[in-house]
Write an enzyme that holds these catalytic residues in place. Structure first.
Site, short mmCIF file in Angstrom:
data_model
loop_
_atom_site.label_atom_id
_atom_site.label_comp_id
_atom_site.label_asym_id
_atom_site.label_seq_id
_atom_site.Cartn_x
_atom_site.Cartn_y
_atom_site.Cartn_z
N CYS A 1 -118.86 11.47 9.07
CA CYS A 1 -120.11 12.24 8.99
C CYS A 1 -120.61 12.60 10.62
O CYS A 1 -121.58 13.99 9.78
CB CYS A 1 -121.28 11.73 8.05
SG CYS A 1 -120.58 10.97 6.86
N ASP B 1 -130.38 10.97 48.30
CA ASP B 1 -129.17 10.21 47.43
C ASP B 1 -128.71 11.64 46.22
O ASP B 1 -127.50 10.90 45.79
CB ASP B 1 -129.83 9.37 47.44
CG ASP B 1 -129.67 8.23 48.25
OD1 ASP B 1 -128.16 8.50 49.76
OD2 ASP B 1 -130.49 7.35 49.00
N ASP C 1 -126.12 2.98 50.09
CA ASP C 1 -127.05 3.86 50.51
C ASP C 1 -128.12 2.50 51.25
O ASP C 1 -127.87 1.34 50.45
CB ASP C 1 -128.08 4.96 49.41
CG ASP C 1 -129.45 4.52 50.69
OD1 ASP C 1 -129.03 5.47 51.30
OD2 ASP C 1 -130.24 5.07 49.85
N ASP D 1 -130.55 6.03 45.92
CA ASP D 1 -132.08 5.45 45.54
C ASP D 1 -133.13 6.74 45.56
O ASP D 1 -134.16 7.43 45.01
CB ASP D 1 -133.63 4.82 46.28
CG ASP D 1 -133.89 4.73 47.23
OD1 ASP D 1 -132.36 4.47 47.82
OD2 ASP D 1 -134.90 4.35 47.21
N CYS E 1 -120.36 7.90 7.37
CA CYS E 1 -118.90 7.60 8.93
C CYS E 1 -119.14 8.46 10.62
O CYS E 1 -119.95 9.47 10.93
CB CYS E 1 -117.71 7.56 7.90
SG CYS E 1 -117.53 9.53 7.36
#
Length: 739
Positions: free
Chosen positions: A34, A629, A439, A625, A31
């Site tokens: 845990c 950036d 961009d 990219d 769960c």
């Protein structure tokens, strides 16, 4: 092999930032509590910087400082917490998972069979009590029920008992502790009632309780197995060996781990490529939809890059290895998926904290219920039955499943749309976006120069131009060669430095090169630049004919115009921030009908604009990219990069999209909004369930059997609601910022 006998150091790798990293498969996780216990316990160790558990695959990822600790204390801590650890191996995880599933299914079958038989006896007792059943007959039926129930509880309940025992042994609590207490109390009370020859026994409730708890546990197991199938689908694309070409020309099948950069491997027709590399010899067509998103086969030849996981169709290829066992694009894809699944969102933090508080609260509630009813004058036996119902009905399985179930389904939808998440909370942040900053170069446009579709050449002329281009080393000529798919250069073609290439075919001289080399007038060149302001030009001339100007440049991505328009229609504000010159950016903005744009920006200028938008209360998505950036991607509320982006930008982005189309950006926004909606629904279902169910249980209106039905039912409801995301994600044709 026991843990002390294993050389754990052999399974340690290093991350990009120099930290030690190890992936472990952990048994005994049942769960969210845990998961929290493991992560909290490991992060207390000196030197451990990150510990993340994937509930679906039971994969534990740990990062630590090698100067402060080593793998042994980490494994020792897991053993102290009551969990067994193994080196993570997807095949072994699947094998152990299948074994667990079979164990649950067998226990489910036994409890179901026993429950039906005990229920037949119970119905006879219930109906007999109303029609004066004799004392001996009722006692006989109770003893038969006991003979069926006791071995059933031992066999079918051991799944819960084992987990509860390990939790108590290590001084902690999990969801199986109250379940175990409830089942054992109901069974023990029934045995006491039977020995005392009382009118009522609860063997039917105890066994039916186990049956429905196991139904819920098996549904949970099926959901986790479905989650693992995403990783398994990727694993099927990855071969474990390759045919290495030896110095004498023979081939030897070797594990990928034995290959190094520069080795050559042979890939036959119909085989899946097992390495990233460059084609040394041979031509073929390759299915590389995983990499580019393009479903059509791609022609490849000498010098072209190919990637692990793609399929070679008809030709025989010799490939020079650039990455094999690690570092392939397929590995990066799998890593992004794993990172997304291990991430913790705001919603998951809420669910984890609620699950953490669950055990002490629910035990206290059950104890107070028992004491309260006894103080009100109820006999201890019925009061204990009510307390058992409270223990069972408040199990927060639904809360534990509410968010992970949605994340599982959403991750699959993102992958289908060629979007890979790189952050656990990216879904929520994408869902809140109202402003998108693009961009230009490499993002709105393709990352590599290509030939415009409006080149004006016939098919025959285009083929000749491509064959001429093969003899040139100029980047623009290489773009033409790629666009035409030319495989064989023209004979006797000569390259003139700084000018171009020329060749003779049947006495006809052909030229490919600069406009001046092919006699293009200034007026013709000016007209071409007016039509294609974002392009460079290569001239192609046949004999004495007027030269054709071929536009070459980084043109718009597939579907860019349509995608931007749909985003605008959905209410998103669109901006272009580019470092390119004003003419090229204006042309792109006009083509895409974007009013807000800025050109000639430095990285800091982009960050300043994003911070300005955020100060206005905008939720900004940055799509970029380039290396310049990366700071902007990190500064935005959420960010996406194309798979062609430089590594630094991909690392800074929250998601990566594959292929040349811009459409995945819109798909990511749409899926995230729907996923957030379903997350909210699941949390609401879990809270409402407890608000309604707990008072009914405390007031004595719920039996242990009904409590088990309600608890399992709530888990099934939130899981089915999460699966429903697959349907509703496709009902809206476009995302909306109001969603």
């Amino acid at each position: 092999m026991s843990a002390p006998e294993r050389d754990w150091a052999a399974f340690v790798t290093n991350t990009d930032d120099g930290k030690a990293h190890m992936d472990l498969a952990v048994d005994g996780i049942t769960c969210a509590a845990c998961m929290y216990e493991i992560e909290r316990g490991l992060q207390k160790l000196d030197g451990v910087e990150k510990a993340r558990v994937n509930l679906s695959s039971h994969r534990l990822s740990v990062d630590w400082d090698e100067d402060k600790t080593n793998p042994s204390p980490i494994v020792d801590m897991l053993q102290k917490l009551g969990y067994k650890a193994y080196p993570f191996d997807p095949a072994q995880v699947k094998s152990r998972g299948d074994a667990v599933g079979k164990e649950i299914l067998r226990a489910l079958a036994v409890s179901g069979f026993a429950a039906m038989n005990i229920m037949l006896l119970s119905i006879s007792v219930w109906s007999g009590n109303a029609s004066d059943i004799d004392h001996e007959t009722r006692a006989f039926f109770h003893w038969i029920s006991a003979l069926i129930a006791l071995p059933t509880v031992v066999y079918s309940g051991r799944i819960f008992f084992r987990s509860a025992y390990m939790a108590i042994k290590t001084s902690r609590l999990n969801m199986d502790v109250p379940i175990t207490i409830g089942v054992l109390l109901a069974t023990g009370l029934s045995v006491w009632q039977t020995i005392s020859e009382a009118e009522h026994a609860y063997f039917d409730s105890a066994v039916m309780l186990l049956f429905f708890l196991l139904v819920g546990r098996y549904c949970d197991h099926l959901m986790r197995r479905k989650t693992r199938s995403f990783a398994e689908n990727l694993a099927t694309l990855k071969a474990e060996s390759a045919a290495k070409i030896q110095e004498d020309g023979s081939t030897l099948d070797v594990p990928l781990s034995k290959l190094t950069v520069g080795d050559r491997v042979l890939v036959r027709a119909g085989e899946r490529i097992s390495v990233d590399g460059r084609i040394a010899t041979g031509t073929s067509e390759v299915d590389q939809s995983l990499v580019t998103g393009e479903t059509l086969l791609q022609a490849v030849g000498e010098g072209d890059l190919v990637y692990a996981g793609t399929m070679n169709t008809y030709g025989v290829l010799e490939i020079e290895v650039t990455a094999a066992a690690k570092g392939t694009l397929l590995d990066e894809v799998n890593k992004l998926l794993e990172t997304a699944m291990e991430g913790r969102s705001k919603y998951v933090h809420i669910a984890d904290r609620a699950s953490q508080l669950y055990a002490p609260v629910v035990h206290a509630a059950a104890l107070l219920t028992l004491i309260g009813w006894i103080m009100l004058g109820m006999a201890w036996q019925p009061a204990l039955v009510i307390a058992i119902s409270v223990l069972i009905i408040t199990c927060p399985c639904a809360l534990g499943l509410a968010i992970p179930a949605v994340q599982v389904v959403a991750s699959g939808l993102f992958f289908n749309e060629r979007v890979l998440l790189n952050a656990g909370d990216a879904i929520e942040r994408l869902a809140s976006v109202d402003t998108i900053v693009f961009d230009k170069t490499g993002t709105l446009t393709l990352p590599e120069a290509s030939l415009s579709q409006k080149h004006g050449l016939s098919a025959e002329q285009l083929e000749l131009a491509g064959r001429l281009a093969l003899s040139s080393s100029h980047p623009l000529s290489q773009a033409i060669a790629r666009a035409t798919g030319a495989q064989q250069s023209l004979p006797d073609a000569k390259e003139l430095a700084g000018k171009g290439v020329e060749a003779q075919i049947d006495g006809l001289q052909m030229k490919l090169g600069s406009p001046a080399f092919c006699g293009v007038s200034e007026e013709q060149l000016a007209q071409a630049k007016e039509q294609h302001p974002d392009a460079s030009f290569v001239a192609f001339q046949m004999g004495d004919e007027t030269a054709h100007l071929l536009p070459v440049g980084q043109f718009m991505r597939e579907g860019a115009v349509e995608t931007i328009q749909k985003l605008k229609d959905a209410g998103f504000a669109i901006e272009i921030l580019s470092g390119d010159h004003a003419g090229a950016v204006k042309h792109a903005a006009d083509l895409l009908d974007v009013e807000s744009w800025k050109a000639g920006l430095k990285p800091q200028d982009k960050i300043d604009r994003i911070e300005e938008l955020k100060a206005q209360g905008k939720k900004v998505l940055m799509v970029g990219d380039g290396l310049n950036d990366a700071p902007s991607l990190a500064a935005a509320n959420v960010s996406i990069s194309p798979v062609s982006a430089v590594h630094v930008s991909q690392a800074a982005a929250d998601a990566v999209f594959l292929g040349d189309s811009l459409a995945p950006v819109m798909s990511a926004l749409q899926i995230s909004q729907k996923a957030r909606w379903v997350m909210n629904q699941n949390l609401a279902i879990s809270v409402i369930y407890n608000l309604i169910a707990v008072p009914f249980a405390v007031l004595g209106f719920v039996t242990p059997l009904v409590a088990a039905l309600a608890m399992s039912g709530s888990s099934i409801i939130v899981t089915l609601n999460a699966v429903r995301l697959r349907m509703i994600a496709g009902t809206s044709s476009q995302p909306s910022q109001e969603a």
